[in-house]
Motif scaffolding. Structure first.
Motif, PDB file in Angstrom:
ATOM      1  N   GLU A  35       0.815  -1.214   0.000  1.00 14.61           N
ATOM      2  CA  GLU A  35       0.000   0.000   0.000  1.00 14.61           C
ATOM      3  C   GLU A  35       0.857   1.277   0.000  1.00 14.61           C
ATOM      4  O   GLU A  35       0.584   2.219  -0.743  1.00 14.61           O
ATOM      5  N   GLU A  36       1.891   1.311   0.813  1.00 12.30           N
ATOM      6  CA  GLU A  36       2.748   2.503   0.892  1.00 12.30           C
ATOM      7  C   GLU A  36       3.393   2.797  -0.466  1.00 12.30           C
ATOM      8  O   GLU A  36       3.539   3.960  -0.855  1.00 12.30           O
ATOM      9  N   GLY A  49      -6.427  11.153   0.264  1.00 14.10           N
ATOM     10  CA  GLY A  49      -6.944  11.097   1.625  1.00 14.10           C
ATOM     11  C   GLY A  49      -6.760   9.686   2.139  1.00 14.10           C
ATOM     12  O   GLY A  49      -5.738   9.049   1.881  1.00 14.10           O
ATOM     13  N   GLU A  50      -7.790   9.185   2.809  1.00 12.78           N
ATOM     14  CA  GLU A  50      -7.673   7.862   3.404  1.00 12.78           C
ATOM     15  C   GLU A  50      -7.797   6.753   2.357  1.00 12.78           C
ATOM     16  O   GLU A  50      -8.296   6.962   1.253  1.00 12.78           O
ATOM     17  N   THR A  51      -7.324   5.591   2.735  1.00 14.45           N
ATOM     18  CA  THR A  51      -7.442   4.396   1.904  1.00 14.45           C
ATOM     19  C   THR A  51      -8.791   3.752   2.201  1.00 14.45           C
ATOM     20  O   THR A  51      -9.073   3.398   3.340  1.00 14.45           O
ATOM     21  N   ALA A  62      -5.369  -3.907  -6.485  1.00 10.76           N
ATOM     22  CA  ALA A  62      -6.478  -2.968  -6.647  1.00 10.76           C
ATOM     23  C   ALA A  62      -6.537  -2.099  -5.396  1.00 10.76           C
ATOM     24  O   ALA A  62      -6.328  -2.583  -4.283  1.00 10.76           O
ATOM     25  N   ALA A  63      -6.765  -0.815  -5.612  1.00  6.84           N
ATOM     26  CA  ALA A  63      -6.858   0.102  -4.481  1.00  6.84           C
ATOM     27  C   ALA A  63      -7.895   1.177  -4.788  1.00  6.84           C
ATOM     28  O   ALA A  63      -8.152   1.495  -5.951  1.00  6.84           O
ATOM     29  N   LEU A  64      -8.437   1.724  -3.718  1.00  9.10           N
ATOM     30  CA  LEU A  64      -9.390   2.821  -3.815  1.00  9.10           C
ATOM     31  C   LEU A  64      -9.021   3.815  -2.724  1.00  9.10           C
ATOM     32  O   LEU A  64      -8.932   3.451  -1.547  1.00  9.10           O
ATOM     33  N   PHE A  65      -8.767   5.051  -3.151  1.00  6.97           N
ATOM     34  CA  PHE A  65      -8.353   6.101  -2.227  1.00  6.97           C
ATOM     35  C   PHE A  65      -9.291   7.296  -2.318  1.00  6.97           C
ATOM     36  O   PHE A  65      -9.765   7.636  -3.406  1.00  6.97           O
ATOM     37  N   GLU A  66      -9.482   7.943  -1.189  1.00  4.39           N
ATOM     38  CA  GLU A  66     -10.186   9.216  -1.153  1.00  4.39           C
ATOM     39  C   GLU A  66      -9.276  10.269  -1.802  1.00  4.39           C
ATOM     40  O   GLU A  66      -8.056  10.193  -1.703  1.00  4.39           O
ATOM     41  N   VAL A  67      -9.887  11.249  -2.458  1.00  4.57           N
ATOM     42  CA  VAL A  67      -9.129  12.350  -3.058  1.00  4.57           C
ATOM     43  C   VAL A  67      -9.499  13.630  -2.325  1.00  4.57           C
ATOM     44  O   VAL A  67     -10.674  13.930  -2.121  1.00  4.57           O
TER      45      VAL A  67
END
Length: 179
Positions: A35-36, A49-51, A62-67
């Motif tokens: 993740e890092e 923002g947060e993960t 696969a990842a989803l992050f707040e913007v």
């Protein structure tokens, strides 16, 4: 001829626990990405923002992050037409497609129509993370891919795709293992 004696029960249990522990260590170390590392690749382009979601295994991530901000940084090459983006890809430069009226899916289709091998590279990086997505994430990712307000960011050397879902202020990261 005598057969060897089966291991005693305590020895069998010890071997079983050792096998489980080894499998846990091997599985944990066989992720395609951390993740890092993913955050570091993307955070210069978009203020994260947060993960919301992160999953990686040997063949996909696969990842989803707040913007936190609505714009893409100037640290990634931004283009307003497909042709300029294709030039950037051929020069192995990460590129953000902000083509008015075209969704990330339509941008990918345009690239495929003009240069099939390049288009397949973009397509495969965008679909490469699908096996690591939860079902709910797949649906949200699909919707973002079809949204003309979303932007497609492609990194041709690292072979990953980011879809900036402006409408919902989040980004999707997708990468599959390349041969």
């Amino acid at each position: 001829m005598s057969l060897p004696h089966p291991p005693s029960r305590p020895r069998r249990l010890l071997r079983a626990f050792a096998g489980v522990a080894l499998a846990a260590v091997v599985t944990g170390s066989c992720s395609l990405d951390q993740e890092e590392q993913v955050r570091a690749q993307v955070q210069d382009w978009v203020k994260l923002g947060e993960t919301y979601y992160f999953f990686s295994r040997v063949n996909c991530t696969a990842a989803l992050f707040e913007v936190k901000a609505s714009r893409i940084s100037s640290k990634v090459k931004k283009v307003r037409d497909v042709e300029a983006g294709m030039r950037a890809i051929s020069e192995e430069i990460a590129v953000a497609f902000e083509v008015e009226g075209l969704s990330p899916t339509e941008v990918t289709e345009e690239i495929m129509n003009r240069d099939l091998p390049m288009g397949i590279g973009v397509l495969s990086s965008g679909t490469g993370g699908k096996d690591c997505m939860a079902i709910e994430m797949e649906e949200a990712y699909f919707n973002a891919l079809l949204d003309p307000t979303s932007a497609l960011i492609y990194h041709p050397t690292a072979k990953f795709t980011v879809v900036f879902d402006r409408r919902n202020r989040r980004i999707f990261y997708s990468r599959g293992r390349t041969s």
